[in-house]
Design a protein around this motif. Structure first.
Motif, PDB file in Angstrom:
ATOM      1  N   SER A 192       0.839  -1.195   0.000  1.00 39.04           N
ATOM      2  CA  SER A 192       0.000   0.000   0.000  1.00 39.04           C
ATOM      3  C   SER A 192       0.879   1.250   0.000  1.00 39.04           C
ATOM      4  N   ASP A 193       2.157   1.051  -0.351  1.00 43.48           N
ATOM      5  CA  ASP A 193       3.108   2.165  -0.335  1.00 43.48           C
ATOM      6  C   ASP A 193       3.001   2.934  -1.647  1.00 43.48           C
ATOM      7  N   PRO A 194       2.578   4.211  -1.605  1.00 44.93           N
ATOM      8  CA  PRO A 194       2.397   4.987  -2.840  1.00 44.93           C
ATOM      9  C   PRO A 194       3.692   5.061  -3.652  1.00 44.93           C
ATOM     10  N   ASP A 195       4.848   5.053  -2.960  1.00 45.26           N
ATOM     11  CA  ASP A 195       6.128   5.144  -3.686  1.00 45.26           C
ATOM     12  C   ASP A 195       6.334   3.982  -4.638  1.00 45.26           C
ATOM     13  N   SER A 196       5.844   2.813  -4.278  1.00 43.25           N
ATOM     14  CA  SER A 196       6.029   1.692  -5.188  1.00 43.25           C
ATOM     15  C   SER A 196       4.822   1.514  -6.105  1.00 43.25           C
ATOM     16  N   LEU A 197       3.633   2.002  -5.686  1.00 40.34           N
ATOM     17  CA  LEU A 197       2.438   1.807  -6.504  1.00 40.34           C
ATOM     18  C   LEU A 197       2.295   2.868  -7.604  1.00 40.34           C
ATOM     19  N   LEU A 198       2.752   4.089  -7.290  1.00 43.51           N
ATOM     20  CA  LEU A 198       2.586   5.176  -8.265  1.00 43.51           C
ATOM     21  C   LEU A 198       3.244   4.871  -9.615  1.00 43.51           C
ATOM     22  N   PRO A 199       4.504   4.368  -9.623  1.00 40.34           N
ATOM     23  CA  PRO A 199       5.126   4.042 -10.915  1.00 40.34           C
ATOM     24  C   PRO A 199       4.295   3.046 -11.722  1.00 40.34           C
ATOM     25  N   VAL A 200       3.661   2.071 -11.040  1.00 47.15           N
ATOM     26  CA  VAL A 200       2.840   1.076 -11.745  1.00 47.15           C
ATOM     27  C   VAL A 200       1.659   1.778 -12.413  1.00 47.15           C
ATOM     28  N   VAL A 201       0.997   2.650 -11.637  1.00 51.17           N
ATOM     29  CA  VAL A 201      -0.163   3.383 -12.149  1.00 51.17           C
ATOM     30  C   VAL A 201       0.239   4.246 -13.351  1.00 51.17           C
ATOM     31  N   GLU A 202       1.361   4.949 -13.205  1.00 51.43           N
ATOM     32  CA  GLU A 202       1.783   5.860 -14.281  1.00 51.43           C
ATOM     33  C   GLU A 202       2.162   5.089 -15.545  1.00 51.43           C
ATOM     34  N   GLN A 203       2.817   3.928 -15.319  1.00 52.47           N
ATOM     35  CA  GLN A 203       3.221   3.090 -16.438  1.00 52.47           C
ATOM     36  C   GLN A 203       1.996   2.634 -17.241  1.00 52.47           C
ATOM     37  N   ILE A 204       0.978   2.184 -16.538  1.00 50.63           N
ATOM     38  CA  ILE A 204      -0.246   1.713 -17.205  1.00 50.63           C
ATOM     39  C   ILE A 204      -0.887   2.849 -18.013  1.00 50.63           C
ATOM     40  N   MET A 205      -0.932   4.033 -17.417  1.00 52.27           N
ATOM     41  CA  MET A 205      -1.541   5.159 -18.119  1.00 52.27           C
ATOM     42  C   MET A 205      -0.753   5.532 -19.370  1.00 52.27           C
ATOM     43  N   LYS A 206       0.579   5.350 -19.298  1.00 53.70           N
ATOM     44  CA  LYS A 206       1.418   5.667 -20.438  1.00 53.70           C
ATOM     45  C   LYS A 206       1.193   4.675 -21.583  1.00 53.70           C
ATOM     46  N   GLU A 207       0.967   3.402 -21.205  1.00 48.77           N
ATOM     47  CA  GLU A 207       0.797   2.358 -22.217  1.00 48.77           C
ATOM     48  C   GLU A 207      -0.581   2.392 -22.878  1.00 48.77           C
ATOM     49  N   PHE A 208      -1.579   2.980 -22.166  1.00 53.14           N
ATOM     50  CA  PHE A 208      -2.931   2.984 -22.737  1.00 53.14           C
ATOM     51  C   PHE A 208      -3.471   4.415 -22.882  1.00 53.14           C
ATOM     52  N   PRO A 209      -2.833   5.238 -23.731  1.00 50.63           N
ATOM     53  CA  PRO A 209      -3.268   6.643 -23.823  1.00 50.63           C
ATOM     54  C   PRO A 209      -4.701   6.790 -24.330  1.00 50.63           C
ATOM     55  N   LEU A 210      -5.111   5.886 -25.236  1.00 51.67           N
ATOM     56  CA  LEU A 210      -6.475   6.000 -25.770  1.00 51.67           C
ATOM     57  C   LEU A 210      -7.520   5.739 -24.692  1.00 51.67           C
ATOM     58  N   LYS A 211      -7.223   4.736 -23.849  1.00 50.57           N
ATOM     59  CA  LYS A 211      -8.155   4.399 -22.755  1.00 50.57           C
ATOM     60  C   LYS A 211      -8.258   5.566 -21.769  1.00 50.57           C
TER      61      LYS A 211
END
Ligand code: ADP
Ligand code: MG
Length: 483
Positions: free
Chosen positions: A423-442
Motif C-alpha cells: 500500500s506504499d504509494p512510492d512503489s504503486l505510483l510508478p505502476v499506475v503511471e506506467q499503465i496510463m502511459k501504455e494505454f493513452p487511448l483508454k
C-alpha cells in the motif's frame, strides 16, 4: 387440522423449570455436588438421612436462588422454612424431599422473552429451592434397577411461571432466556443434555372467549428446547382433537417420547400422592438479613439486557449486533475485551458474528476458549484497517493459521503467509503511471466519461503487482492521476 379449529382455542402454558445450582457441595451437607463421579461416591450418611444425622443449609445455594430472584425482579422472602415433601421412590433415600412449600425464597417477578412477535414479560409465580433426587439406572437385558445417589441432595431451584405463555414458541423462548440468565449469573451451567436444566410443561386449551382455564396436562422432564416445543405442539393437537369430539381432557401427568414426538399418559391426578408437607424439624429457618441481601445485590453481574443496552449506547453497535453478541456471556465479554484494544468496534462485532462465530459453532465451544486472544484479534483488525492485508485474506487465511499458532504476532504471520499487500504509494505510483502511459487511448476515453474503464486499469495493476497491491490505495491513485 384446519386453521379455524386452531383459531377457536387459546393455548395456555405454565412452565416449572428446574435448574441445578453450581455449588461445590450439596444443599444440606458437604458431599460433593459435582456431576458424574463413580456411582455412590458422593454419598454420606447425611445424604442418606440416617437416624441421628442433621442437615444444614448450604448458604451458597440460597445466595444463588436470591440472585436468580433479583434477576427476575422477584420479591425476596426474608424468613423461610423448609418443608418435607413425603413420598416413596427408590431414588429418594430419605423417603421425603426437602423443599420450600409455603415460603418460597422468591415470589412473583417476571422474565422478558423475545419471539418473532417481539418482547413480552412472562410473570413468575415463585422460585423455591429444593434438593434433587438420585438416579435410577435401567440397563438393557438386566432385570435389576441400579441406583446412584450422587445426585441426591444436589441443590435445585424451581422456577414456576404463571399460566401466561400462549404458544410452544413462547415456551421455548422462555427456556432459552432462563438458560441465558443462569449462565450470566453463573449459578447453573445450563447444560440441558446433562439434565442441569430441565422443564415440566403444563398445557391446557380454552375457547377464545372463555373466562376460565381448561383442564391442564403436565408433561414431565424435558431436557431440550426442541423437545419442549414439540411436546407442547403435540399436546395442543391432541387436546384440540379431544375437545372437537365434544369430550373432556383428563388432568394427568404425561411423558414425552422424542423418538415418536408423542406424549403418553403416566398417571392421572386422582392417583397423585398426598405429600403431607410439614416443616422440617431439623433445619432452622433461613433469615435473609438486610446486610446479606445488600451484599448479594452488590455482587450481581451485568445481565444480558443491560449489556445489550450498553453495546448500543457505549459502543454504538446496531441493535442486531448487540442482540447476537449478548446471546452468550462469553461472546459479549470477548467483545468488550477486544474493544479495549481497538476503537473499530463495528469491525470487532463483524468478526465475532462472522468468522469467529462459525469457528465456535463448528467446535462447539464458547468464546472464552477461542485460541486467538481479544488483543490479537484487535491487531488483525488494525492490519486490515491500515490496508496491510485484505479482509478476505485476514478471515480466510490468516485467522485459521492464527488459531493454530496463536502466539505468533499477526503481522509476522501475515508476512510469512505472504498476505501483506503493498500500500506504499512510492512503489504503486510508478505502476499506475506506467499503465496510463501504455494505454493513452483508454485514458482519453475515461476522461471523456467512460468511467467503467477504471475496472480495466485496476485489473491491470493487480496483475502487474501479482495481486499484492492494496486495491483501495491503487484505486485512489488512479482517481487522482486520471482526473
Ligand atoms: P398444581 O396444583 O396442579 O401443581 P399449580 O397451580 O401449582 O398446579 O401450577 C403448576 C403449574 O401449572 C404452574 O406453572 C402454572 O402456571 C401451571 N398451570 C396452572 N393452571 C394451568 C392451566 N389451566 N393451564 C396451563 N398451565 C397451568
Ligand atoms: Mg403446584
Amino acid at each position: 387440522m384446519t386453521a379455524n379449529v386452531n383459531d377457536k382455542y387459546t393455548v395456555v402454558i405454565g412452565l416449572e423449570v428446574h435448574a441445578q445450582l453450581q455449588t461445590q457441595s450439596k444443599i444440606y451437607n458437604s458431599d460433593s455436588a459435582a456431576y458424574g463421579g463413580s456411582p455412590n461416591s458422593h454419598v454420606s450418611v447425611i445424604t442418606l438421612a440416617h437416624p441421628g444425622t442433621l442437615p444444614r443449609l448450604n448458604r451458597k445455594a440460597a445466595e444463588f436462588a436470591i440472585k436468580m430472584g433479583l434477576a427476575c425482579n422477584s420479591g425476596i422472602s426474608r424468613y423461610q422454612i423448609f418443608d418435607r415433601k413425603n413420598y416413596f421412590y427408590p431414588d429418594l433415600p430419605k423417603g421425603y424431599q426437602l423443599t420450600q412449600d409455603r415460603t418460597p425464597i422468591c415470589k412473583g417477578g417476571f422474565i422478558t422473552i423475545t419471539t418473532k412477535a417481539g418482547e413480552r414479560s412472562i410473570p413468575l409465580n415463585r422460585i423455591h429451592i429444593e434438593e434433587d433426587a438420585g438416579k435410577s439406572i435401567h440397563l438393557d437385558n438386566e432385570p435389576d434397577t441400579l441406583i446412584d445417589f450422587n445426585r441426591a441432595g444436589v441443590p435445585l431451584i424451581e422456577i414456576v411461571t404463571e399460566p401466561a405463555l400462549r404458544s410452544s414458541e413462547e415456551a421455548a423462548a422462555l427456556m432459552t432466556e432462563i438458560r441465558r440468565l443462569v449462565r450470566y449469573l453463573e449459578i447453573c451451567d445450563g447444560n440441558m443434555e446433562e439434565g442441569s436444566l430441565r422443564c415440566d410443561a403444563n398445557v391446557s386449551l380454552m375457547l377464545k372467549d372463555a373466562k376460565e382455564y381448561g383442564k391442564k396436562v403436565e408433561i414431565k422432564n424435558m431436557n431440550s428446547m426442541r423437545h419442549v416445543q414439540r411436546a407442547v405442539d403435540y399436546e395442543v393437537e391432541r387436546q384440540t382433537a379431544i375437545l372437537e369430539k365434544g369430550e373432556q381432557v383428563i388432568s394427568e401427568t404425561r411423558t414425552f417420547d422424542a423418538n415418536t414426538g408423542e406424549t403418553y399418559g403416566m398417571r392421572t391426578k386422582e392417583e397423585l400422592n398426598d405429600y403431607r408437607y410439614f416443616p422440617d424439624p431439623d433445619l432452622s429457618p433461613l433469615e435473609v438479613s438486610e446486610e446479606w441481601l445488600n451484599s448479594i445485590k452488590a455482587s450481581m453481574p451485568e445481565l444480558p439486557r443491560e449489556l445489550k443496552e450498553k453495546l448500543v449506547s457505549k459502543y454504538k453497535l446496531p441493535e442486531y449486533d448487540a442482540k447476537v453478541l449478548t446471546q452468550s456471556k462469553e461472546l459479549a465479554q470477548y467483545f468488550e475485551a477486544a474493544g479495549s484494544f481497538t476503537s473499530n468496534f463495528k469491525a470487532v462485532s463483524n468478526w465475532l458474528m462472522g468468522p469467529v462465530k462459525s469457528y465456535l459453532n463448528e467446535k462447539g465451544i464458547e468464546a472464552d476458549q477461542l485460541p486467538v486472544a481479544p488483543q490479537v484479534l484487535a491487531q488483525v483488525i488494525e492490519l486490515v484497517d491500515s490496508g496491510k492485508i485484505s479482509f478476505a485474506a485476514a478471515s480466510q487465511k490468516l485467522f485459521p493459521e492464527l488459531i493454530l499458532s496463536p502466539h505468533i504476532k499477526p503481522a509476522e504471520l501475515a508476512q510469512e503467509l505472504n498476505l501483506v499487500q503493498d500500500s506504499d504509494p512510492d512503489s504503486l505510483l510508478p505502476v499506475v503511471e506506467q499503465i496510463m502511459k501504455e494505454f493513452p487511448l483508454k485514458v482519453e476515453e475515461y476522461r471523456n466519461g467512460r468511467k467503467a474503464i477504471l475496472t480495466m486499469f485496476m485489473g491491470e495493476a493487480m496483475k502487474r503487482t501479482k495481486g499484492k497491491a492494496d486495491p483501495k490505495r491503487v484505486n485512489e491513485l488512479f482517481l487522482q492521476k486520471l482526473s
